[in-house]
Design a protein around this motif. Structure first.
Motif, short mmCIF file in Angstrom:
data_model
loop_
_atom_site.label_atom_id
_atom_site.label_comp_id
_atom_site.label_asym_id
_atom_site.label_seq_id
_atom_site.Cartn_x
_atom_site.Cartn_y
_atom_site.Cartn_z
N ASP A 29 -5.60 3.35 -16.18
CA ASP A 29 -6.93 2.80 -15.93
C ASP A 29 -6.99 2.17 -14.53
O ASP A 29 -7.95 2.36 -13.79
CB ASP A 29 -7.28 1.77 -17.00
CG ASP A 29 -8.71 1.31 -16.93
OD1 ASP A 29 -9.61 2.16 -16.76
OD2 ASP A 29 -8.93 0.09 -17.02
N PHE A 30 -5.94 1.43 -14.19
CA PHE A 30 -5.88 0.80 -12.86
C PHE A 30 -5.85 1.86 -11.77
O PHE A 30 -6.56 1.76 -10.77
CB PHE A 30 -4.67 -0.13 -12.77
CG PHE A 30 -4.48 -0.74 -11.42
CD1 PHE A 30 -5.48 -1.52 -10.84
CD2 PHE A 30 -3.31 -0.55 -10.71
CE1 PHE A 30 -5.30 -2.08 -9.58
CE2 PHE A 30 -3.13 -1.10 -9.47
CZ PHE A 30 -4.12 -1.87 -8.90
N ARG A 31 -5.05 2.90 -11.95
CA ARG A 31 -5.00 3.98 -10.96
C ARG A 31 -6.36 4.66 -10.82
O ARG A 31 -6.81 4.96 -9.71
CB ARG A 31 -3.93 5.02 -11.34
CG ARG A 31 -2.52 4.53 -11.11
CD ARG A 31 -1.48 5.65 -11.21
NE ARG A 31 -1.79 6.67 -12.18
CZ ARG A 31 -1.24 6.75 -13.40
NH1 ARG A 31 -0.35 5.86 -13.77
NH2 ARG A 31 -1.57 7.72 -14.22
N GLY A 32 -7.03 4.89 -11.93
CA GLY A 32 -8.36 5.49 -11.89
C GLY A 32 -9.35 4.61 -11.14
O GLY A 32 -10.17 5.10 -10.36
N TRP A 33 -9.25 3.31 -11.35
CA TRP A 33 -10.13 2.38 -10.65
C TRP A 33 -9.85 2.39 -9.15
O TRP A 33 -10.78 2.36 -8.35
CB TRP A 33 -9.95 0.96 -11.21
CG TRP A 33 -10.79 -0.04 -10.52
CD1 TRP A 33 -12.10 -0.33 -10.76
CD2 TRP A 33 -10.40 -0.89 -9.45
NE1 TRP A 33 -12.54 -1.30 -9.90
CE2 TRP A 33 -11.51 -1.66 -9.08
CE3 TRP A 33 -9.20 -1.06 -8.76
CZ2 TRP A 33 -11.47 -2.61 -8.06
CZ3 TRP A 33 -9.16 -2.00 -7.75
CH2 TRP A 33 -10.28 -2.76 -7.41
N LEU A 34 -8.57 2.45 -8.78
CA LEU A 34 -8.23 2.51 -7.36
C LEU A 34 -8.86 3.72 -6.69
O LEU A 34 -9.35 3.64 -5.57
CB LEU A 34 -6.71 2.56 -7.16
CG LEU A 34 -5.95 1.25 -7.28
CD1 LEU A 34 -4.44 1.52 -7.24
CD2 LEU A 34 -6.35 0.27 -6.21
N ALA A 42 -6.72 10.32 -3.41
CA ALA A 42 -6.09 10.80 -4.64
C ALA A 42 -4.57 10.89 -4.53
O ALA A 42 -3.84 10.48 -5.44
CB ALA A 42 -6.66 12.15 -5.04
N GLY A 43 -4.06 11.39 -3.41
CA GLY A 43 -2.62 11.53 -3.24
C GLY A 43 -1.88 10.21 -3.08
O GLY A 43 -0.67 10.15 -3.28
N ALA A 44 -2.60 9.17 -2.74
CA ALA A 44 -1.97 7.87 -2.50
C ALA A 44 -2.12 6.91 -3.68
O ALA A 44 -1.52 5.84 -3.68
CB ALA A 44 -2.56 7.23 -1.25
N VAL A 45 -2.90 7.28 -4.68
CA VAL A 45 -3.21 6.36 -5.77
C VAL A 45 -1.96 5.88 -6.50
O VAL A 45 -1.77 4.68 -6.71
CB VAL A 45 -4.22 6.99 -6.77
CG1 VAL A 45 -4.30 6.19 -8.05
CG2 VAL A 45 -5.58 7.09 -6.13
N ALA A 46 -1.10 6.79 -6.92
CA ALA A 46 0.09 6.40 -7.70
C ALA A 46 1.00 5.47 -6.91
O ALA A 46 1.39 4.40 -7.42
CB ALA A 46 0.84 7.63 -8.19
N PRO A 47 1.36 5.80 -5.65
CA PRO A 47 2.23 4.87 -4.93
C PRO A 47 1.54 3.54 -4.60
O PRO A 47 2.17 2.49 -4.67
CB PRO A 47 2.62 5.61 -3.66
CG PRO A 47 1.81 6.85 -3.59
CD PRO A 47 1.20 7.06 -4.93
N VAL A 48 0.26 3.58 -4.29
CA VAL A 48 -0.46 2.33 -3.99
C VAL A 48 -0.49 1.44 -5.22
O VAL A 48 -0.24 0.23 -5.14
CB VAL A 48 -1.88 2.61 -3.45
CG1 VAL A 48 -2.75 1.35 -3.45
CG2 VAL A 48 -1.83 3.20 -2.06
N ALA A 49 -0.77 2.02 -6.38
CA ALA A 49 -0.80 1.25 -7.63
C ALA A 49 0.56 0.63 -7.92
O ALA A 49 0.66 -0.56 -8.25
CB ALA A 49 -1.23 2.14 -8.79
N ALA A 50 1.62 1.41 -7.78
CA ALA A 50 2.96 0.91 -8.05
C ALA A 50 3.34 -0.21 -7.07
O ALA A 50 3.90 -1.23 -7.48
CB ALA A 50 3.97 2.05 -7.97
#
Length: 185
Positions: A29-34, A42-50
């Motif tokens: 949910d947090f990644r989707g919000w980002l 889109a390509g940066a969402v997972a690393p930015v969230a982590a």
């Protein structure tokens, strides 16, 4: 005073990190919000969230470790400046999705979020100043040993209660405002 600041920052950042990483669904949910609200590619969402969750958790821990407390407060202030810039950007873009600062929010990013970030920023700056080597009697995490040795347990407990209460008020600011305005969930 330094211990109260440490408590505010530690509780707030720990809670923020925990709500984002409470499980796969919360993190997704947090990644989707980002991606949708914060505008992260889109390509940066997972690393930015982590990285965001890791930095929030590291900040919560660092302000409580004597040798790391000054750096922890600097990290808190920097993160709050970045978060505030993000809130301001979302306000300009008129993002209508509720903020995910502390899990699922009620309101889209707005003035209330900037005020909360400003208050936390002030606490981080004050805590950083008090934890710095310039204030040798109060440097580091927790109440100074001399306070505890001189029967200052009550003062340390009071600082922890004040800091924890302030953190909970800031974390729940949206809900408090909603109650005041008689808004329904």
């Amino acid at each position: 005073m330094a211990f109260a600041c440490q408590t505010v920052v530690a509780v707030t950042f720990a809670y923020s990190a925990a709500t984002k990483a409470a499980g796969r669904a919360a993190f997704a949910d947090f990644r989707g919000w980002l991606s949708s609200a914060a505008g992260v590619a889109a390509g940066a969402v997972a690393p930015v969230a982590a990285v965001m969750v890791a930095l929030e958790a590291a900040t919560a821990v660092a302000v409580l470790v004597p040798v790391l407390a000054p750096a922890g407060f600097v990290l808190a202030a920097l993160l709050l400046a970045v978060f505030s810039a993000g809130v301001r950007s979302m306000m300009r873009r008129r993002v209508g999705v509720p903020c995910r600062c502390f899990g699922k929010g009620r309101r889209p990013p707005g003035v209330l979020h900037l005020l909360r970030n400003g208050a936390l920023f002030a606490v981080a700056v004050a805590g950083g100043a008090l934890a710095s080597p310039l204030f040798a009697d109060t440097a580091g995490a927790g109440p100074p040993p001399t306070v505890l040795a001189n029967g200052g347990e009550a003062a340390a407990l009071l600082a922890a209660v004040v800091g924890g209460t302030a953190a909970l008020l800031l974390i729940n600011l949206e809900e408090i405002v909603a109650l005041y305005r008689h808004e329904r969930p």
